[in-house]
Design a protein around this motif. Structure first.
Motif, PDB file in Angstrom:
ATOM      1  N   VAL A 108       1.675  -1.708 -11.644  1.00 54.57           N
ATOM      2  CA  VAL A 108       2.280  -2.881 -10.992  1.00 54.57           C
ATOM      3  C   VAL A 108       3.111  -2.456  -9.788  1.00 54.57           C
ATOM      4  O   VAL A 108       3.020  -3.058  -8.708  1.00 54.57           O
ATOM      5  CB  VAL A 108       3.139  -3.656 -12.013  1.00 54.57           C
ATOM      6  CG1 VAL A 108       3.962  -4.731 -11.314  1.00 54.57           C
ATOM      7  CG2 VAL A 108       2.256  -4.283 -13.082  1.00 54.57           C
ATOM      8  N   LEU A 109       3.925  -1.417  -9.951  1.00 49.80           N
ATOM      9  CA  LEU A 109       4.782  -0.967  -8.857  1.00 49.80           C
ATOM     10  C   LEU A 109       3.985  -0.316  -7.738  1.00 49.80           C
ATOM     11  O   LEU A 109       4.344  -0.442  -6.557  1.00 49.80           O
ATOM     12  CB  LEU A 109       5.826   0.011  -9.398  1.00 49.80           C
ATOM     13  CG  LEU A 109       6.867   0.533  -8.411  1.00 49.80           C
ATOM     14  CD1 LEU A 109       7.689  -0.612  -7.837  1.00 49.80           C
ATOM     15  CD2 LEU A 109       7.791   1.545  -9.086  1.00 49.80           C
ATOM     16  N   GLY A 110       2.893   0.375  -8.093  1.00 49.34           N
ATOM     17  CA  GLY A 110       2.120   1.099  -7.084  1.00 49.34           C
ATOM     18  C   GLY A 110       1.054   0.275  -6.395  1.00 49.34           C
ATOM     19  O   GLY A 110       0.412   0.764  -5.455  1.00 49.34           O
ATOM     20  N   ALA A 111       0.856  -0.985  -6.818  1.00 48.60           N
ATOM     21  CA  ALA A 111      -0.220  -1.799  -6.239  1.00 48.60           C
ATOM     22  C   ALA A 111      -0.009  -2.041  -4.747  1.00 48.60           C
ATOM     23  O   ALA A 111      -0.925  -1.864  -3.934  1.00 48.60           O
ATOM     24  CB  ALA A 111      -0.326  -3.131  -6.988  1.00 48.60           C
ATOM     25  N   ALA A 112       1.189  -2.464  -4.362  1.00 50.64           N
ATOM     26  CA  ALA A 112       1.463  -2.735  -2.950  1.00 50.64           C
ATOM     27  C   ALA A 112       1.381  -1.466  -2.119  1.00 50.64           C
ATOM     28  O   ALA A 112       0.852  -1.469  -1.000  1.00 50.64           O
ATOM     29  CB  ALA A 112       2.833  -3.393  -2.796  1.00 50.64           C
TER      30      ALA A 112
END
Length: 318
Positions: free
Chosen positions: A187-191
């Motif tokens: 979730v944190l690394g998606a962007a």
């Protein structure tokens, strides 16, 4: 080389000094009185006066900043006004969780974004590029808090593949630790994966159109070697810069993700400190984050010459 290192260290020291001033003044610009938050129901004038004297809030800003700076130089960030626990101890227990989450998120972003960027550049104008661009746009557009809630709803609660919240220390059970952190890391690394993909694609397209690539193709160099050994390596300077800067962003931006998944990292500690007007904790968190930014930028500058031999420490191109 020595002169360059000393110059960069001097610039980093000045940056950290300015960061301490901004942190100190910024925290005190927050609305509310920490003495009132600390007093609770005991808000008679005598109690408030005693609390303000104990916390040093009656001193001038110059005196307060001098004490703060002296403590920073000695490795003492003070004590929490709520728990009276040393701030360094609180940060020492929360920082490893945030760093582990940030590193895993960065690994996810590099792997997914790097592969997608290379594929999009090599297969330009084909369906694979369209898919990669669409996923990158989706990753940049979807807020991570919404993505986190959806991931918990479907992958954790619905399918039961991952825990919905909680944390297990790495040394206690590495497998269970990874099981709890995979979903927050994605979730944190998606962007960031979307950013890495677009930067990799842009740099790769520029490299693939360079004269040395055409020369390598004319000599009959294998396409895989052209892509991996020539174009990708020369594209990594820009990508490393983005990744280095984003690592600091991940450390500071993990607040929302940690709150959603119930991780005992910087997120919970920072939010609690802000609501409780806990000046020492807020100062410590922001100062550690600023130090991480400066250190990461310093390391990124030093790795440039290792990635591209044409770049010298003077910043010139041979």
């Amino acid at each position: 080389m020595r002169r360059y290192l000393l110059n960069r260290l001097w610039q980093s020291a000045v940056t950290l000094l300015l960061a301490t001033i901004v942190v100190f003044l910024g925290v005190r610009a927050l609305p509310g009185d920490p003495a009132l938050a600390f007093a609770g129901e005991e808000r008679d004038p005598a109690s408030l006066a005693a609390i303000r004297e104990k916390l040093g809030l009656d001193d001038s800003l110059v005196v307060q900043y001098g004490k703060f700076l002296l403590g920073c130089l000695q490795g003492d960030l003070g004590r929490s006004t709520r728990t009276r626990i040393p701030v360094t101890e609180m940060i020492g227990s929360a920082l490893p969780v945030t760093i582990e989450l940030a590193v895993l998120a960065l690994a996810v972003a590099i792997v997914l974004g790097g592969i997608a960027g290379v594929v999009a550049a090599v297969r330009r104008g084909r369906p694979s590029e369209w898919v990669a661009n669409a996923l990158a746009l989706l990753g940049l557009s979807v807020p991570n808090f919404w993505l986190g809630l959806i991931a918990i709803l479907y992958l954790a609660v619905g399918l039961g593949w991952f825990p919905a919240s909680g944390f297990v220390p790495l040394l206690d059970d590495p497998i269970d630790n990874l099981h709890h952190l995979v979903l927050p890391a994605v979730v944190l690394g998606a962007a960031l994966a979307a950013v890495v993909m677009r930067q990799t694609r842009s740099s790769m397209l520029e490299s693939l159109g360079a004269d040395y690539i055409r020369t390598a193709r004319a000599k009959g160099v294998a396409p895989r070697s052209i892509v991996m050994s020539h174009a990708l390596r020369n594209s990594l300077v820009v990508v490393v810069t983005i990744v280095g800067l984003q690592l600091g962003t991940l450390i500071s931006g993990a607040v929302v993700t940690e709150r959603i998944f119930g991780l005992p990292g910087f997120g919970k500690m920072t939010v609690d400190a802000v609501f409780q007007r806990d000046y020492p904790v807020i100062q410590g968190v922001v100062l550690v984050t600023a130090t991480a930014y400066v250190l990461i930028n310093f390391l990124v500058d030093l790795t440039y010459s290792l990635i591209d031999p044409r770049i010298r420490v003077t910043g010139a191109v041979a």
